[in-house]
Design a protein around this motif. Structure first.
Motif, PDB file in Angstrom:
ATOM      1  N   PHE A   1     -10.629  21.089  -2.313  1.00 25.38           N
ATOM      2  CA  PHE A   1      -9.695  20.480  -3.005  1.00 25.38           C
ATOM      3  C   PHE A   1      -8.332  21.060  -3.156  1.00 25.38           C
ATOM      4  CE2 PHE A   1      -9.014  22.112  -7.684  1.00 25.38           C
ATOM      5  CZ  PHE A   1      -8.286  21.173  -7.941  1.00 25.38           C
ATOM      6  N   THR A   2      -7.266  20.614  -2.927  1.00 28.73           N
ATOM      7  CA  THR A   2      -5.790  21.378  -3.066  1.00 28.73           C
ATOM      8  C   THR A   2      -5.015  20.738  -4.175  1.00 28.73           C
ATOM      9  OG1 THR A   2      -5.978  21.100  -0.709  1.00 28.73           O
ATOM     10  CG2 THR A   2      -3.756  21.380  -1.526  1.00 28.73           C
ATOM     11  N   PHE A   3      -4.488  21.769  -4.750  1.00 29.78           N
ATOM     12  CA  PHE A   3      -3.687  21.342  -6.149  1.00 29.78           C
ATOM     13  C   PHE A   3      -2.151  21.734  -5.669  1.00 29.78           C
ATOM     14  CE2 PHE A   3      -1.381  23.356  -9.574  1.00 29.78           C
ATOM     15  CZ  PHE A   3      -1.709  22.544 -10.555  1.00 29.78           C
ATOM     16  N   SER A   4      -1.351  20.743  -6.234  1.00 33.32           N
ATOM     17  CA  SER A   4       0.103  20.915  -5.922  1.00 33.32           C
ATOM     18  C   SER A   4       0.704  20.901  -7.113  1.00 33.32           C
ATOM     19  CB  SER A   4       0.637  19.954  -4.987  1.00 33.32           C
ATOM     20  OG  SER A   4       0.051  20.099  -3.759  1.00 33.32           O
ATOM     21  N   ALA A   5       1.893  21.687  -7.359  1.00 32.89           N
ATOM     22  CA  ALA A   5       2.733  21.558  -8.586  1.00 32.89           C
ATOM     23  C   ALA A   5       4.122  21.622  -8.313  1.00 32.89           C
ATOM     24  CB  ALA A   5       2.113  22.345  -9.644  1.00 32.89           C
ATOM     25  N   VAL A   6       4.998  21.216  -9.150  1.00 31.55           N
ATOM     26  CA  VAL A   6       6.478  21.517  -9.271  1.00 31.55           C
ATOM     27  C   VAL A   6       6.745  22.848  -9.889  1.00 31.55           C
ATOM     28  CG1 VAL A   6       8.766  20.524  -9.641  1.00 31.55           C
ATOM     29  CG2 VAL A   6       7.048  19.144  -9.046  1.00 31.55           C
ATOM     30  N   LEU A   7       7.775  23.573  -9.146  1.00 27.65           N
ATOM     31  CA  LEU A   7       7.974  24.828  -9.934  1.00 27.65           C
ATOM     32  C   LEU A   7       9.666  24.600 -10.521  1.00 27.65           C
ATOM     33  CD1 LEU A   7       7.752  27.587  -7.079  1.00 27.65           C
ATOM     34  CD2 LEU A   7       6.050  27.164  -8.899  1.00 27.65           C
ATOM     35  N   LYS A   8       9.607  25.176 -12.006  1.00 29.82           N
ATOM     36  CA  LYS A   8      10.886  25.241 -12.538  1.00 29.82           C
ATOM     37  C   LYS A   8      11.441  26.405 -12.134  1.00 29.82           C
ATOM     38  CE  LYS A   8      10.600  24.750 -16.796  1.00 29.82           C
ATOM     39  NZ  LYS A   8      10.537  24.765 -18.336  1.00 29.82           N
ATOM     40  N   PRO A   9      12.914  26.318 -12.282  1.00 36.64           N
ATOM     41  CA  PRO A   9      13.531  27.714 -12.009  1.00 36.64           C
ATOM     42  C   PRO A   9      13.156  29.010 -12.639  1.00 36.64           C
ATOM     43  CG  PRO A   9      15.046  25.891 -12.527  1.00 36.64           C
ATOM     44  CD  PRO A   9      13.710  25.331 -12.974  1.00 36.64           C
ATOM     45  N   GLY A  10      12.540  29.880 -12.047  1.00 33.69           N
ATOM     46  CA  GLY A  10      12.140  31.069 -12.693  1.00 33.69           C
ATOM     47  C   GLY A  10      11.700  32.092 -11.776  1.00 33.69           C
ATOM     48  N   VAL A  11      10.860  33.177 -12.195  1.00 34.26           N
ATOM     49  CA  VAL A  11      10.619  34.157 -11.370  1.00 34.26           C
ATOM     50  C   VAL A  11       9.153  33.830 -11.035  1.00 34.26           C
ATOM     51  CG1 VAL A  11      10.098  36.891 -11.369  1.00 34.26           C
ATOM     52  CG2 VAL A  11      12.103  35.875 -12.456  1.00 34.26           C
ATOM     53  N   VAL A  12       8.880  34.124  -9.707  1.00 32.05           N
ATOM     54  CA  VAL A  12       7.412  34.272  -9.271  1.00 32.05           C
ATOM     55  C   VAL A  12       7.157  35.522  -8.827  1.00 32.05           C
ATOM     56  CG1 VAL A  12       6.084  33.429  -7.291  1.00 32.05           C
ATOM     57  CG2 VAL A  12       7.687  31.926  -8.194  1.00 32.05           C
ATOM     58  N   THR A  13       5.777  35.990  -9.338  1.00 32.61           N
ATOM     59  CA  THR A  13       5.486  37.303  -8.792  1.00 32.61           C
ATOM     60  C   THR A  13       4.313  37.340  -7.866  1.00 32.61           C
ATOM     61  OG1 THR A  13       5.679  38.057 -11.064  1.00 32.61           O
ATOM     62  CG2 THR A  13       4.058  39.304  -9.587  1.00 32.61           C
ATOM     63  N   VAL A  14       4.782  37.800  -6.633  1.00 33.68           N
ATOM     64  CA  VAL A  14       3.818  37.844  -5.475  1.00 33.68           C
ATOM     65  C   VAL A  14       2.921  39.100  -5.309  1.00 33.68           C
ATOM     66  CG1 VAL A  14       4.015  37.787  -2.916  1.00 33.68           C
ATOM     67  CG2 VAL A  14       5.513  36.379  -4.168  1.00 33.68           C
ATOM     68  N   TYR A  15       1.713  38.795  -5.347  1.00 37.05           N
ATOM     69  CA  TYR A  15       0.701  40.062  -5.349  1.00 37.05           C
ATOM     70  C   TYR A  15       0.189  40.065  -3.997  1.00 37.05           C
ATOM     71  CZ  TYR A  15       0.817  39.734 -10.372  1.00 37.05           C
ATOM     72  OH  TYR A  15       1.111  39.620 -11.675  1.00 37.05           O
ATOM     73  N   GLU A  16       0.430  41.352  -3.325  1.00 40.65           N
ATOM     74  CA  GLU A  16       0.194  41.360  -1.790  1.00 40.65           C
ATOM     75  C   GLU A  16      -1.230  42.080  -1.721  1.00 40.65           C
ATOM     76  OE1 GLU A  16       3.514  43.729  -0.029  1.00 40.65           O
ATOM     77  OE2 GLU A  16       4.744  41.949  -0.305  1.00 40.65           O
ATOM     78  N   GLN A  17      -1.849  41.929  -0.785  1.00 39.02           N
ATOM     79  CA  GLN A  17      -3.188  42.637  -0.405  1.00 39.02           C
ATOM     80  C   GLN A  17      -3.370  44.246  -0.505  1.00 39.02           C
ATOM     81  OE1 GLN A  17      -4.349  41.142   3.323  1.00 39.02           O
ATOM     82  NE2 GLN A  17      -5.244  39.434   2.552  1.00 39.02           N
ATOM     83  N   ASP A  18      -2.285  44.724  -0.333  1.00 41.32           N
ATOM     84  CA  ASP A  18      -2.061  46.146  -0.801  1.00 41.32           C
ATOM     85  C   ASP A  18      -1.948  46.740  -2.136  1.00 41.32           C
ATOM     86  OD1 ASP A  18       0.551  45.868  -1.022  1.00 41.32           O
ATOM     87  OD2 ASP A  18       1.004  47.218   0.573  1.00 41.32           O
ATOM     88  N   GLY A  19      -1.955  45.555  -2.961  1.00 37.87           N
ATOM     89  CA  GLY A  19      -1.787  45.830  -4.573  1.00 37.87           C
ATOM     90  C   GLY A  19      -0.364  45.928  -4.863  1.00 37.87           C
TER      91      GLY A  19
END
Length: 95
Positions: A1-19
């Protein structure tokens, strides 16, 4: 199952594999979460938060507010309203 959504303007935090984490401002876009838990973010504009200049962001907001107050058509008001929303989120991210 795939989920999609619209992003509002703001900050996205990206968590990388190395922490490590990265905070990125996005103006708008979409996010898709795939069956394998991978995530895809498509953004109109994306800027690392640490690169944002709060003074420049406030100038962008002021300009967008001026455009909104002088808009004379529905289309101009809608476009200026979107610009104000993005600029307000930009100022908040830069603080």
């Amino acid at each position: 199952f795939t989920f999609s959504a619209v992003l509002k303007p703001g900050v996205v935090t990206v968590y990388e594999q190395d922490g490590a984490t990265k905070r990125i401002f996005v103006s708008s876009g979409t996010i898709t979460v795939n069956e394998d838990s991978s995530v895809q973010v498509l953004a109109e504009e994306a800027h690392p938060v640490e690169d944002l200049d709060s003074g420049a962001c406030r100038e962008i907001l002021s300009s967008a507010q001026s455009q909104l107050s002088s808009a004379s058509t529905d289309k101009e008001r809608a476009e200026a309203g979107i610009a104000v929303e993005v600029a307000e989120a930009l100022v908040k991210a830069a603080e």
